[in-house]
Enzyme design. Structure first.
Site, PDB file in Angstrom:
ATOM      1  N   LYS A   1      -2.447  -3.961  -2.937  1.00 17.20           N
ATOM      2  CA  LYS A   1      -3.100  -2.989  -1.800  1.00 17.20           C
ATOM      3  C   LYS A   1      -4.535  -2.655  -2.498  1.00 17.20           C
ATOM      4  O   LYS A   1      -5.539  -2.669  -1.598  1.00 17.20           O
ATOM      5  CB  LYS A   1      -2.316  -1.831  -1.724  1.00 17.20           C
ATOM      6  CG  LYS A   1      -0.836  -1.936  -1.015  1.00 17.20           C
ATOM      7  CD  LYS A   1      -0.062  -0.853  -1.129  1.00 17.20           C
ATOM      8  CE  LYS A   1       1.175  -1.022  -0.114  1.00 17.20           C
ATOM      9  NZ  LYS A   1       2.243   0.008  -0.484  1.00 17.20           N
TER      10      LYS A   1
ATOM     11  N   GLY B   1      14.382   2.584   2.269  1.00 15.17           N
ATOM     12  CA  GLY B   1      14.160   1.345   3.305  1.00 15.17           C
ATOM     13  C   GLY B   1      12.372   1.156   2.888  1.00 15.17           C
ATOM     14  O   GLY B   1      11.752   0.518   3.628  1.00 15.17           O
TER      15      GLY B   1
ATOM     16  N   GLU C   1      -3.377  -3.847   8.986  1.00 15.50           N
ATOM     17  CA  GLU C   1      -3.567  -2.427   9.065  1.00 15.50           C
ATOM     18  C   GLU C   1      -2.083  -1.953   8.148  1.00 15.50           C
ATOM     19  O   GLU C   1      -2.249  -1.278   6.983  1.00 15.50           O
ATOM     20  CB  GLU C   1      -3.417  -1.548  10.086  1.00 15.50           C
ATOM     21  CG  GLU C   1      -3.361  -0.253  10.168  1.00 15.50           C
ATOM     22  CD  GLU C   1      -4.525   0.460   9.544  1.00 15.50           C
ATOM     23  OE1 GLU C   1      -5.688   0.174   9.843  1.00 15.50           O
ATOM     24  OE2 GLU C   1      -4.474   0.975   8.232  1.00 15.50           O
TER      25      GLU C   1
ATOM     26  N   SER D   1       1.954  -7.095   8.041  1.00 18.64           N
ATOM     27  CA  SER D   1       2.240  -6.053   7.010  1.00 18.64           C
ATOM     28  C   SER D   1       2.554  -6.653   5.465  1.00 18.64           C
ATOM     29  O   SER D   1       2.802  -5.807   4.674  1.00 18.64           O
ATOM     30  CB  SER D   1       3.398  -5.329   7.362  1.00 18.64           C
ATOM     31  OG  SER D   1       4.650  -6.045   7.345  1.00 18.64           O
TER      32      SER D   1
ATOM     33  N   ASP E   1       2.909  -4.065  -6.259  1.00 18.31           N
ATOM     34  CA  ASP E   1       2.606  -3.698  -4.776  1.00 18.31           C
ATOM     35  C   ASP E   1       1.318  -3.014  -4.470  1.00 18.31           C
ATOM     36  O   ASP E   1       0.356  -3.354  -3.830  1.00 18.31           O
ATOM     37  CB  ASP E   1       3.756  -3.082  -4.375  1.00 18.31           C
ATOM     38  CG  ASP E   1       3.871  -2.504  -2.772  1.00 18.31           C
ATOM     39  OD1 ASP E   1       3.274  -1.371  -2.721  1.00 18.31           O
ATOM     40  OD2 ASP E   1       3.729  -3.363  -1.986  1.00 18.31           O
TER      41      ASP E   1
ATOM     42  N   VAL F   1      11.156  -3.463   8.498  1.00 19.02           N
ATOM     43  CA  VAL F   1      10.086  -3.422   9.437  1.00 19.02           C
ATOM     44  C   VAL F   1      10.105  -3.993  10.609  1.00 19.02           C
ATOM     45  O   VAL F   1       9.779  -3.714  11.897  1.00 19.02           O
ATOM     46  CB  VAL F   1       8.574  -3.545   8.796  1.00 19.02           C
ATOM     47  CG1 VAL F   1       7.594  -3.736   9.759  1.00 19.02           C
ATOM     48  CG2 VAL F   1       8.487  -2.833   7.485  1.00 19.02           C
ATOM     49  N   GLY F   2      10.490  -5.366  10.760  1.00 21.78           N
ATOM     50  CA  GLY F   2      10.805  -6.157  11.739  1.00 21.78           C
ATOM     51  C   GLY F   2      11.576  -5.714  12.859  1.00 21.78           C
ATOM     52  O   GLY F   2      11.403  -5.640  13.976  1.00 21.78           O
TER      53      GLY F   2
HETATM   54  N1  LIG Z   1       9.189  -1.159   4.140  1.00 22.73           N
HETATM   55  C1  LIG Z   1       7.940  -0.633   4.305  1.00 22.73           C
HETATM   56  O1  LIG Z   1       7.768   0.586   4.144  1.00 22.73           O
HETATM   57  C2  LIG Z   1       6.539  -1.439   4.302  1.00 22.73           C
HETATM   58  C3  LIG Z   1       6.856  -2.832   4.193  1.00 22.73           C
HETATM   59  N2  LIG Z   1       5.650  -3.511   4.064  1.00 22.73           N
HETATM   60  C4  LIG Z   1       5.792  -4.938   3.983  1.00 22.73           C
HETATM   61  O2  LIG Z   1       6.451  -5.374   5.322  1.00 22.73           O
HETATM   62  C5  LIG Z   1       6.910  -6.477   4.977  1.00 22.73           C
HETATM   63  C6  LIG Z   1       8.561  -6.468   5.318  1.00 22.73           C
HETATM   64  O3  LIG Z   1       9.151  -5.205   4.621  1.00 22.73           O
HETATM   65  P1  LIG Z   1      10.619  -4.858   4.918  1.00 22.73           P
HETATM   66  O4  LIG Z   1      10.868  -5.128   6.362  1.00 22.73           O
HETATM   67  O5  LIG Z   1      10.750  -3.326   4.248  1.00 22.73           O
HETATM   68  O6  LIG Z   1      11.284  -5.832   4.109  1.00 22.73           O
HETATM   69  P2  LIG Z   1      12.765  -6.184   4.035  1.00 22.73           P
HETATM   70  O7  LIG Z   1      13.222  -6.820   2.934  1.00 22.73           O
HETATM   71  O8  LIG Z   1      13.632  -5.310   4.793  1.00 22.73           O
HETATM   72  O9  LIG Z   1      12.589  -7.468   5.083  1.00 22.73           O
HETATM   73  C7  LIG Z   1      11.787  -8.796   4.731  1.00 22.73           C
HETATM   74  C8  LIG Z   1      12.439  -9.626   5.563  1.00 22.73           C
HETATM   75  O10 LIG Z   1      11.855 -11.062   5.300  1.00 22.73           O
HETATM   76  C9  LIG Z   1      12.607 -12.135   5.345  1.00 22.73           C
HETATM   77  N3  LIG Z   1      12.042 -13.314   4.736  1.00 22.73           N
HETATM   78  C10 LIG Z   1      11.487 -13.172   3.492  1.00 22.73           C
HETATM   79  N4  LIG Z   1      11.087 -14.528   3.189  1.00 22.73           N
HETATM   80  C11 LIG Z   1      11.282 -15.275   4.270  1.00 22.73           C
HETATM   81  C12 LIG Z   1      10.957 -16.707   5.037  1.00 22.73           C
HETATM   82  N5  LIG Z   1      10.449 -17.579   4.119  1.00 22.73           N
HETATM   83  N6  LIG Z   1      11.575 -16.843   6.062  1.00 22.73           N
HETATM   84  C13 LIG Z   1      11.913 -15.863   6.748  1.00 22.73           C
HETATM   85  N7  LIG Z   1      12.402 -14.936   6.579  1.00 22.73           N
HETATM   86  C14 LIG Z   1      11.903 -14.518   5.258  1.00 22.73           C
HETATM   87  C15 LIG Z   1      13.736 -11.562   4.423  1.00 22.73           C
HETATM   88  O11 LIG Z   1      14.989 -12.247   4.921  1.00 22.73           O
HETATM   89  C16 LIG Z   1      13.811 -10.057   5.183  1.00 22.73           C
HETATM   90  O12 LIG Z   1      14.800 -10.092   6.253  1.00 22.73           O
HETATM   91  C17 LIG Z   1       6.990  -6.703   3.476  1.00 22.73           C
HETATM   92  O13 LIG Z   1       6.165  -7.805   3.183  1.00 22.73           O
HETATM   93  C18 LIG Z   1       6.654  -5.312   2.869  1.00 22.73           C
HETATM   94  O14 LIG Z   1       5.929  -5.475   1.712  1.00 22.73           O
HETATM   95  C19 LIG Z   1       4.496  -2.890   4.279  1.00 22.73           C
HETATM   96  C20 LIG Z   1       4.199  -1.529   4.446  1.00 22.73           C
HETATM   97  C21 LIG Z   1       5.379  -0.679   4.330  1.00 22.73           C
HETATM   98  N1  LIG Z   2       7.314  -0.792  -1.130  1.00 21.50           N
HETATM   99  C1  LIG Z   2       5.825  -0.143  -0.504  1.00 21.50           C
HETATM  100  C2  LIG Z   2       6.255  -0.104   0.928  1.00 21.50           C
HETATM  101  C3  LIG Z   2       5.116  -0.167   1.552  1.00 21.50           C
HETATM  102  O1  LIG Z   2       4.116  -0.897   1.380  1.00 21.50           O
HETATM  103  C4  LIG Z   2       6.097   1.087  -0.980  1.00 21.50           C
HETATM  104  O2  LIG Z   2       6.716   1.417  -1.599  1.00 21.50           O
HETATM  105  O3  LIG Z   2       4.729   1.751  -0.695  1.00 21.50           O
HETATM  106 NA    NA Z   3      -2.587   1.238   6.881  1.00 22.00          NA
END
Ligand SMILES: NC(=O)C1=CN([C@@H]2O[C@H](COP(=O)(O)OP(=O)(O)OC[C@H]3O[C@@H](n4cnc5c(N)ncnc54)[C@H](O)[C@@H]3O)[C@@H](O)[C@H]2O)C=CC1
Ligand SMILES: N[C@@H](CC=O)C(=O)O
Ligand code: NA
Length: 320
Positions: free
Chosen positions: A216, A198, A141, A115, A212, A14-15
């Site tokens: 929500k 992803g 959101e 997020s 999860d 996401v980042g």
């Molecule tokens: N991927 C998706 O479709 C969605 C994700 N989210 C939420 O958004 C967030 C990010 O999701 P993704 O990017 O998919 O996950 P991801 O696992 O790809 O990235 C998460 C990042 O956070 C970093 N991280 C974790 N703890 C840390 C800390 N203490 N200090 C610094 N960095 C740290 C990890 O190293 C990783 O790079 C999660 O909380 C997830 O639940 C929410 C909605 C949808």
């Molecule tokens: N892991 C979550 C990511 C979005 O919040 C999902 O599968 O919905």
């Molecule tokens: Na939303």
């Protein structure tokens, strides 16, 4: 043009998608968005760096600290707020205990966009108080249905309604796995395919065991009723054998949240496919309102984060 400084915390799927969107839209609504720092587990990049170069270094090496020509710092999360002084702290990490940093930032007048579900699900009331105390915004959101705007609907457009019940499919990973199992795949085959999308959490058991979706549901309860539920129920999908028309359904009503696999009728709006999410919101004046849209993926989620960044930038003065 007003410049708004953003610190990004977490640089995963996401980042990095957010970095792309901000790079494509750095000047919106009379505001110049400037990412002044990016943090991952290897450190904090802080200064006048190129956003897309940072994204490429992360994708190529897995660590933001491998970027050559810029300073990398080793700051505690609170030090990001104290030293860098962003206007908006954007959490797109998977750090469950981030609420303490949100509270510190909000009290310092720094708006928070996230997020990341656990901090909102477990500390909503405390964070709302901190946002009022610091005159800063709390936006989340993307925590539910990614960029599909259920939170904005409940927090803004349905403020005049009594929310009687919400029934929703809000976890994309289990929807994807169950629909692949409907097509004859085994759980393991479907799980491995979901990994490539992803959308799975860093700890995928959070998806499979309904954690999860539970977070929500709790966030939906906070936004709908301003209090935590008394009754809580959570069942995942590990025991599902016949996946036909089964989805992991979150049910929210005043005082109660439940997450469990349910066999749905053929014509149910909740019978979504792939990474789609859907919600049926029942209110006193409108009856049923149905919202359907993508619930996971990098840009789908970053879309919700980006909209919240704009909301925060438009509504709150610069941090003190
Ligand atoms: N991927 C998706 O479709 C969605 C994700 N989210 C939420 O958004 C967030 C990010 O999701 P993704 O990017 O998919 O996950 P991801 O696992 O790809 O990235 C998460 C990042 O956070 C970093 N991280 C974790 N703890 C840390 C800390 N203490 N200090 C610094 N960095 C740290 C990890 O190293 C990783 O790079 C999660 O909380 C997830 O639940 C929410 C909605 C949808
Ligand atoms: N892991 C979550 C990511 C979005 O919040 C999902 O599968 O919905
Ligand atoms: Na939303």
């Amino acid at each position: 043009m007003k410049e708004v400084k953003i610190s990004i915390f977490g640089f995963g799927t996401v980042g990095r998608a957010l970095a792309e969107i901000v790079a494509e839209n750095s000047e919106v609504y009379g505001i110049k968005l400037k990412v002044v720092s990016i943090t991952d587990r290897s450190g904090t990049l802080w200064g006048d760096f190129d956003l897309l170069e940072a994204k490429e270094v992360k994708e190529a090496t897995g660590k933001i600290s491998n970027i050559g020509d810029y300073e990398v710092y080793y700051l505690k999360p609170e030090e990001i707020i104290e030293e860098i002084r962003p206007d908006i702290f954007v959490d797109v990490s998977s750090w469950d205990d981030a609420a303490r940093v949100y509270e510190f930032a909000l009290k310092e007048g720094v708006s928070v966009v996230t997020s990341n579900k656990p901090p909102i699900a477990e500390s909503y009331d405390k964070l709302l108080k901190a946002s009022q105390e610091g005159n800063a915004g709390l936006f989340f959101e993307a925590t539910v249905m990614a960029g599909t705007p259920i939170i904005g609907l409940l927090r803004e457009n349905l403020l005049g309604e009594k929310i009687e019940e919400i029934k929703a499919v809000v976890n994309a990973s289990t929807t994807f796995i169950l629909t692949r199992m409907e097509q004859g795949k085994t759980f393991e085959e479907a799980f491995n395919e979901a990994k490539s999308l992803g959308v799975l959490e860093e700890d995928p058991s959070k998806d499979i065991d309904g954690i999860d979706a539970f977070y929500k549901a709790k966030i939906l309860h906070w936004v709908s009723y301003g209090a935590p539920p008394e009754f809580e129920e959570r069942v995942g999908i590990r025991e599902v054998k016949d996946a036909r028309n089964v989805r992991l359904v979150a049910q929210v009503s005043e005082g109660r949240i439940s997450v469990k696999p349910i066999k749905l009728p053929e014509n149910s709006p909740l019978l979504v496919e792939g990474v789609q999410n859907a919600a049926i919101i029942k209110t006193d004046n409108l009856g049923e309102v149905v919202l359907k849209g993508p619930g996971g993926g990098g840009r789908v989620t970053a879309s919700g984060v980006f909209t919240d960044i704009i909301k925060a930038a438009l509504r709150f003065p610069k941090a003190r």
